[in-house]
Design a protein around this motif. Structure first.
Motif, PDB file in Angstrom:
ATOM      1  N   THR A  82       0.833  -1.090   0.067  1.00 35.14           N
ATOM      2  CA  THR A  82      -0.200   0.023   0.142  1.00 35.14           C
ATOM      3  C   THR A  82       0.935   1.432  -0.025  1.00 35.14           C
ATOM      4  O   THR A  82       1.994   1.103   0.212  1.00 35.14           O
ATOM      5  N   ALA A  83       0.265   2.366   0.003  1.00 32.72           N
ATOM      6  CA  ALA A  83       0.917   3.488   0.140  1.00 32.72           C
ATOM      7  C   ALA A  83       1.728   3.830   1.473  1.00 32.72           C
ATOM      8  O   ALA A  83       2.965   4.424   1.212  1.00 32.72           O
ATOM      9  N   ASP A  84       1.537   3.315   2.214  1.00 27.06           N
ATOM     10  CA  ASP A  84       2.387   3.309   3.601  1.00 27.06           C
ATOM     11  C   ASP A  84       3.273   1.926   3.675  1.00 27.06           C
ATOM     12  O   ASP A  84       3.547   1.719   4.804  1.00 27.06           O
ATOM     13  N   GLN A  85       3.566   1.166   2.619  1.00 23.92           N
ATOM     14  CA  GLN A  85       4.538   0.142   2.769  1.00 23.92           C
ATOM     15  C   GLN A  85       3.825  -0.959   3.348  1.00 23.92           C
ATOM     16  O   GLN A  85       4.418  -2.134   3.913  1.00 23.92           O
ATOM     17  N   ARG A  86       2.564  -1.334   3.709  1.00 29.20           N
ATOM     18  CA  ARG A  86       1.998  -2.173   4.251  1.00 29.20           C
ATOM     19  C   ARG A  86       1.848  -3.492   2.900  1.00 29.20           C
ATOM     20  O   ARG A  86       1.334  -3.226   2.236  1.00 29.20           O
ATOM     21  N   ILE A  87       2.367  -4.550   3.338  1.00 34.06           N
ATOM     22  CA  ILE A  87       2.481  -5.796   2.504  1.00 34.06           C
ATOM     23  C   ILE A  87       1.045  -6.272   2.703  1.00 34.06           C
ATOM     24  O   ILE A  87       0.604  -6.856   3.640  1.00 34.06           O
ATOM     25  N   VAL A  88       0.276  -6.385   1.439  1.00 29.87           N
ATOM     26  CA  VAL A  88      -0.929  -7.138   1.381  1.00 29.87           C
ATOM     27  C   VAL A  88      -0.947  -8.388   0.619  1.00 29.87           C
ATOM     28  O   VAL A  88      -1.901  -9.141   0.495  1.00 29.87           O
ATOM     29  N   TYR A  89       0.084  -8.648  -0.094  1.00 34.69           N
ATOM     30  CA  TYR A  89       0.216  -9.793  -1.012  1.00 34.69           C
ATOM     31  C   TYR A  89       1.857 -10.189  -0.986  1.00 34.69           C
ATOM     32  O   TYR A  89       2.671  -9.413  -1.007  1.00 34.69           O
ATOM     33  N   ALA A  90       2.173 -11.659  -0.787  1.00 37.99           N
ATOM     34  CA  ALA A  90       3.474 -12.049  -0.843  1.00 37.99           C
ATOM     35  C   ALA A  90       3.596 -13.409  -1.416  1.00 37.99           C
ATOM     36  O   ALA A  90       2.735 -14.311  -0.904  1.00 37.99           O
ATOM     37  N   ASN A  91       4.217 -13.696  -2.497  1.00 35.98           N
ATOM     38  CA  ASN A  91       4.186 -15.086  -2.968  1.00 35.98           C
ATOM     39  C   ASN A  91       5.236 -16.048  -2.074  1.00 35.98           C
ATOM     40  O   ASN A  91       5.919 -15.554  -1.269  1.00 35.98           O
TER      41      ASN A  91
END
Length: 469
Positions: A174-183
């Motif tokens: 996201t804009a604040d570097q929050r991870i919402v997907y990771a393979n």
């Protein structure tokens, strides 16, 4: 159900109307209801709240329902929280909901039917034993699978599989570097489970310095794709990684991060560089031994090759010769007279000028040098440089009468440096003529015997920069 006063409920759904419908329904029943529009927003609420019940949709942006279930179940403080899936895609999905540790599922449909199903399931859960799972999908009776929806879900799953199988690490932030997907490759690089990684900040995975570099890259992403390359990779755990950042949604500032593990390649490059350095040291030792051999046989020219090397390298530097060619020129200069080991000592130390026969023998030393050096696999064309250092621009040189562009630039530089040093220094058959005479010689024959640019550079070094042999 009002007797269940102020039991907490969290409703997670990206559909605003659905959130408000469930909130109004349960608020009237005496529940304290909070809502979240996606999985990431829900995680923020769950940092400080432990609901009794969580209603969540499956298909949502910023961490979907399945992954959110795993995250919630990975945290012990939610052991007594009941999770209820409420989705419009239950008829099309082939999902083992019991494996997700949820307590029930409700299909989205007519609001009055949904209200009854929600109330019924809550009544059952309020008295159910721990670990209860309602196998019946409530509200499915009149809902038939939709072929188009099933195909879209299949396509979505297809792309998910591709992302998981890729060698590159793929992140959505996201804009604040929050991870919402990771393979999967990202999970391997970070050495974190998915439920621990999702919702965390990208820069927190790195050192402070690397985190700041990532911040700079992300601030520049609106201007176009940004990269952190192998020239200065990031350190992630014990891995060296490159990073590409691509903005995919300008409105939400959602960015895709692609990470490549270059540790093995960088290690191989380092080992190759060390091997090359070791080889160069070994070759330099060989060159020095050859140079010493020549000077031992010809004491009058002791130091000649070193001084020629010094001047040749100074000229090459001033002419911006690239590093590898400069190295080759330096090595060649240090042994350019190696062919003289084939000459009788009487000729080398003769106190008078050589006669025609003796000079004819002397002129063979570039060819002898070539035959010696050509047997060794140097990383530079030493044999070719050395055999050409007595060639002249007008074709009057030896041993092959080369002219103009037939002569390597390294050999042209070596020729000028050799003449200047030889004339400026003492020889058995004459005293030193001095640097002024040497510079006069190359000036007079600029463009005929010697390369114009090389001569001009040599004159500049001595007259303008104060170079001394």
């Amino acid at each position: 159900m009002a007797h269940k006063n102020k039991r907490k409920v969290l409703v997670i759904d990206n559909d605003h109307l659905m959130r408000e419908f469930i909130k109004d329904l349960l608020t009237q029943e005496g529940y304290e209801v909070a809502t979240a529009e996606n999985g990431l927003a829900a995680l923020d609420i769950l940092k400080t709240s432990v609901p009794d019940f969580i209603f969540l949709d499956l298909v949502m942006p910023r961490i979907d329902g399945k992954k959110l279930c795993k995250i919630i179940r990975s945290k012990g403080r939610f052991d007594k929280t009941a999770i209820i899936i409420i989705s419009g895609y239950l008829a099309e999905m082939e999902t083992d909901f019991e494996a997700l540790s949820v307590q029930g599922t409700i299909a989205k449909g007519p609001l009055n039917e949904m209200a009854k199903n929600i109330q019924s399931l809550l009544n059952e859960l309020n008295t159910a034993p721990p670990g209860f799972f309602c196998k019946e999908v409530m509200g499915m009776g009149d809902i038939l699978p939709r072929r188009a929806t099933r195909e879209l879900l299949s396509i979505n799953r297809h792309f998910e599989v591709i992302l998981e199988k890729m060698a590159e690490g793929i992140l959505e932030i996201t804009a604040d570097q929050r991870i919402v997907y990771a393979n999967q490759p990202v999970l391997q690089l970070t050495e974190k489970p998915e439920e621990a990684l999702l919702g965390s900040r990208l820069d927190e995975l790195f050192s402070r310095e690397d985190g700041e570099r990532i911040g700079e890259v992300l601030r520049a992403v609106p201007d176009g794709p940004q990269y952190i390359t192998e020239a200065a990779p990031l350190l992630l755990n014990n891995y060296l990684v490159t990073l590409s950042a691509i903005l995919i949604d300008g409105k939400t500032q959602t960015t895709i991060i692609i990470m490549n593990n270059v540790s093995d390649r960088k290690l191989a490059e380092k080992q190759l560089k060390l091997s090359m350095e070791t080889l160069k040291k070994s070759l330099f030792g060989t060159i020095q031994a050859m140079a010493l051999l020549v000077e031992r046989r010809d004491p009058y020219t002791a130091g000649h090759q070193k001084r020629v090397n010094s001047l040749a390298c100074a000229i090459a530097n001033e002419m911006d010769l690239d590093k590898k060619r400069l190295e080759g020129l330096s090595m060649a200069a240090l042994i350019h007279d190696i062919g003289k080991i084939a000459l009788p000592a009487a000729i080398l130390s003769k106190p008078t000028h050589l006669n025609d026969m003796e000079f004819s023998l002397l002129k063979r030393h570039p060819q002898v040098a070539y035959e010696i050096l050509n047997t060794i696999d140097f990383p530079w064309p030493l044999a070719k440089i050395v055999i050409q250092h007595h060639e002249r621009m007008d074709g009057s040189g030896y041993p092959n009468g080369l002219s103009g562009d037939q002569i390597m630039m390294e050999a042209r530089i070596l020729a000028v440096a050799d003449v200047v040093e030889a004339m400026a220094s003492h020889r058995p058959y004459r005293p030193a003529l001095g640097i002024d005479a040497a510079l006069k010689e190359i000036s007079a024959n600029r463009g005929t015997l010697y390369d114009e640019k090389v001569v001009d550079t040599c004159l500049f070094l001595f007259k303008e920069k104060g170079f001394q042999l």
